[in-house]
Enzyme design. Structure first.
Site, PDB file in Angstrom:
ATOM      1  NE  ARG A   1      43.888  44.636  15.136  1.00  0.00           N
ATOM      2  CZ  ARG A   1      44.859  45.131  15.927  1.00  0.00           C
ATOM      3  NH1 ARG A   1      44.774  46.334  16.443  1.00  0.00           N
ATOM      4  NH2 ARG A   1      45.955  44.406  16.161  1.00  0.00           N
TER       5      ARG A   1
ATOM      6  CG  HIS B   1      47.719  50.624  14.892  1.00  0.00           C
ATOM      7  ND1 HIS B   1      47.205  49.610  14.133  1.00  0.00           N
ATOM      8  CD2 HIS B   1      47.917  50.083  16.126  1.00  0.00           C
ATOM      9  CE1 HIS B   1      47.104  48.502  14.862  1.00  0.00           C
ATOM     10  NE2 HIS B   1      47.537  48.769  16.089  1.00  0.00           N
TER      11      HIS B   1
HETATM   12  P1  NAP Z   1      42.114  39.658  24.990  1.00  0.00           P
HETATM   13  O1  NAP Z   1      42.798  39.581  26.292  1.00  0.00           O
HETATM   14  O2  NAP Z   1      42.080  38.454  24.125  1.00  0.00           O
HETATM   15  O3  NAP Z   1      40.616  40.140  25.281  1.00  0.00           O
HETATM   16  C1  NAP Z   1      39.627  40.155  24.300  1.00  0.00           C
HETATM   17  C2  NAP Z   1      38.317  40.497  24.950  1.00  0.00           C
HETATM   18  O4  NAP Z   1      37.330  40.619  23.927  1.00  0.00           O
HETATM   19  C3  NAP Z   1      37.815  39.424  25.925  1.00  0.00           C
HETATM   20  O5  NAP Z   1      37.205  40.034  27.039  1.00  0.00           O
HETATM   21  C4  NAP Z   1      36.801  38.669  25.095  1.00  0.00           C
HETATM   22  O6  NAP Z   1      35.757  38.078  25.837  1.00  0.00           O
HETATM   23  C5  NAP Z   1      36.225  39.792  24.266  1.00  0.00           C
HETATM   24  N1  NAP Z   1      35.591  39.276  23.055  1.00  0.00           N
HETATM   25  C6  NAP Z   1      36.164  38.627  22.016  1.00  0.00           C
HETATM   26  N2  NAP Z   1      35.231  38.309  21.096  1.00  0.00           N
HETATM   27  C7  NAP Z   1      34.048  38.773  21.577  1.00  0.00           C
HETATM   28  C8  NAP Z   1      32.730  38.760  21.075  1.00  0.00           C
HETATM   29  N3  NAP Z   1      32.416  38.194  19.898  1.00  0.00           N
HETATM   30  N4  NAP Z   1      31.760  39.326  21.834  1.00  0.00           N
HETATM   31  C9  NAP Z   1      32.050  39.879  23.023  1.00  0.00           C
HETATM   32  N5  NAP Z   1      33.296  39.931  23.554  1.00  0.00           N
HETATM   33  C10 NAP Z   1      34.274  39.389  22.828  1.00  0.00           C
HETATM   34  O7  NAP Z   1      42.716  40.827  24.092  1.00  0.00           O
HETATM   35  P2  NAP Z   1      43.505  42.147  24.583  1.00  0.00           P
HETATM   36  O8  NAP Z   1      44.916  41.817  24.873  1.00  0.00           O
HETATM   37  O9  NAP Z   1      42.699  42.822  25.610  1.00  0.00           O
HETATM   38  O10 NAP Z   1      43.492  42.994  23.214  1.00  0.00           O
HETATM   39  C11 NAP Z   1      42.264  43.406  22.628  1.00  0.00           C
HETATM   40  C12 NAP Z   1      42.535  43.983  21.259  1.00  0.00           C
HETATM   41  O11 NAP Z   1      43.156  45.264  21.374  1.00  0.00           O
HETATM   42  C13 NAP Z   1      43.517  43.202  20.385  1.00  0.00           C
HETATM   43  O12 NAP Z   1      42.915  42.076  19.796  1.00  0.00           O
HETATM   44  C14 NAP Z   1      43.898  44.240  19.365  1.00  0.00           C
HETATM   45  O13 NAP Z   1      42.966  44.192  18.314  1.00  0.00           O
HETATM   46  C15 NAP Z   1      43.760  45.559  20.115  1.00  0.00           C
HETATM   47  N6  NAP Z   1      45.051  46.243  20.341  1.00  0.00           N
HETATM   48  C16 NAP Z   1      45.233  47.485  19.820  1.00  0.00           C
HETATM   49  C17 NAP Z   1      46.417  48.159  20.032  1.00  0.00           C
HETATM   50  C18 NAP Z   1      46.636  49.546  19.489  1.00  0.00           C
HETATM   51  O14 NAP Z   1      47.745  50.089  19.587  1.00  0.00           O
HETATM   52  N7  NAP Z   1      45.629  50.184  18.939  1.00  0.00           N
HETATM   53  C19 NAP Z   1      47.449  47.549  20.763  1.00  0.00           C
HETATM   54  C20 NAP Z   1      47.228  46.274  21.272  1.00  0.00           C
HETATM   55  C21 NAP Z   1      46.027  45.617  21.056  1.00  0.00           C
HETATM   56  P3  NAP Z   1      36.045  36.889  26.886  1.00  0.00           P
HETATM   57  O15 NAP Z   1      36.750  37.565  28.049  1.00  0.00           O
HETATM   58  O16 NAP Z   1      34.712  36.390  27.257  1.00  0.00           O
HETATM   59  O17 NAP Z   1      36.917  35.913  26.180  1.00  0.00           O
END
Ligand code: NAP
Length: 306
Positions: free
Chosen positions: A221, A269
């Site tokens: 993000r 994006h």
């Molecule tokens: P997810 O499964 O919820 O994983 C989030 C990860 O971030 C987890 O490992 C979590 O830690 C960690 N995290 C959250 N808050 C944190 C903090 N304050 N300090 C340290 N680590 C933290 O999410 P995901 O499915 O992998 O997606 C991640 C992000 O990718 C989405 O939220 C979105 O913003 C982005 N995204 C972008 C695109 C694009 O096209 N550019 C597409 C899809 C998603 P824990 O494991 O300890 O909970």
């Protein structure tokens, strides 16, 4: 079961057939009395007048299913009283793996040096992946898949997440060890959600912990990085390059300095998209779970924001 499709009209033609095929018992509609729906299927950009979605009238709904992985726009919505689930879909993860692997290899191999300028540059062959350290911030569904793929290519991968939850084959550091993850990042991949705890995470002090000449690849993000601090680090030569897919304002305004910066690559994006063919079965499974009162998949912890 009846579900309200709360997404831009342009998405209807691709999603409606896929959702109906995955869930033949589904009665999917774009209008009707909100109190008559069992679930809401939501994508950002709805309603199109820019107002926040009002979930309050959906009094019977047992589920709000986001078609996006990132839920920062609805997680804080005070009208949302129903359980909120985010998108986890194999197609989304594969797209993110390909995006991150592609840009990591561009950085690692120094592909940009081989532009056709008439010079025979054989003085600096690229190192092997085993000589390159990559840190992945965020080791969830996407970051974990990216870390696995980069490790399989031979990179020395370190993960970092809030919990530091172990992952086979990858060293995962926990919250207080961010400085260690940054210090090892010849290439930094950021796949954190946008929450109050991650906003402005990469400021001047943290960027200064990256090795000299590091690359940043951010498909997470735009709010994760302080823009002026990133520009300063690139301009001073501390960092080599940033590949940015997400921004504080999207679309990125035409006059934004990122567009013309020689050390920044902007992608609009597009890193990973939710694809109806692979995502509709995930939605169908959650709709059935909601109707049966079974535990939902990928439910958002709204206190944490992801
Ligand atoms: P997810 O499964 O919820 O994983 C989030 C990860 O971030 C987890 O490992 C979590 O830690 C960690 N995290 C959250 N808050 C944190 C903090 N304050 N300090 C340290 N680590 C933290 O999410 P995901 O499915 O992998 O997606 C991640 C992000 O990718 C989405 O939220 C979105 O913003 C982005 N995204 C972008 C695109 C694009 O096209 N550019 C597409 C899809 C998603 P824990 O494991 O300890 O909970």
């Amino acid at each position: 079961m009846r579900a309200f499709f709360a997404a831009r009209a342009a998405l209807w033609n691709s999603w409606a057939p896929a959702l109906r095929a995955a869930c033949p018992e589904l009665d999917l509609a774009r209008e009707g009395d909100p109190a008559g729906f069992d679930a809401v299927i939501y994508a950002p950009g709805f309603p199109k007048d820019g107002r926040a979605m009002d979930f309050a009238p959906f009094t019977r709904a047992r589920l709000v299913q986001s078609l996006w992985a990132g839920v920062e726009r609805i997680a804080p919505n005070p009208t949302l009283i129903q359980p909120l689930c985010r998108m986890v879909d194999p197609g989304l993860a594969q797209g993110m793996v390909e995006y991150c692997a592609g840009w990591t290899l561009r950085a690692h191999l120094g592909m940009d040096r081989f532009a056709q300028d008439g010079l025979w540059r054989n003085d600096c062959p690229p190192p092997l992946a085993a000589q390159r350290r990559v840190s992945v911030l965020g080791m969830g569904e996407l970051g974990g898949a990216v870390a696995d793929a980069l490790a399989a290519l031979g990179f020395r991968v370190t993960g970092w997440s809030a919990s530091g939850r172990p992952r086979p084959g990858i060293e995962v550091l926990g919250g207080p060890d961010l400085h260690r993850a940054l210090g090892r990042a010849d290439i930094l991949v950021t796949l954190l959600p946008d929450t109050p705890a991650t906003r402005d995470l990469l400021d001047a002090d943290r960027l200064a912990l990256l090795p000299q000449g590091a690359w940043i690849i951010n498909p997470g993000r735009g709010t994760l990085i302080v823009e002026d601090d990133l520009l300063a680090a690139l301009n001073s030569g501390r960092l080599s390059h940033a590949v940015l897919d997400v921004f504080r304002t999207e679309p990125l305004p035409p006059a934004h300095p990122f567009w013309s910066h020689p050390q920044i690559t902007v992608t609009p994006h597009v890193a990973a998209e939710t694809r109806p063919a692979s995502a509709a079965p995930v939605v169908a499974e959650n709709l059935r779970r909601a109707m049966a009162g079974r535990p939902l998949l990928h439910q958002v912890d709204r206190a944490r924001g992801y």
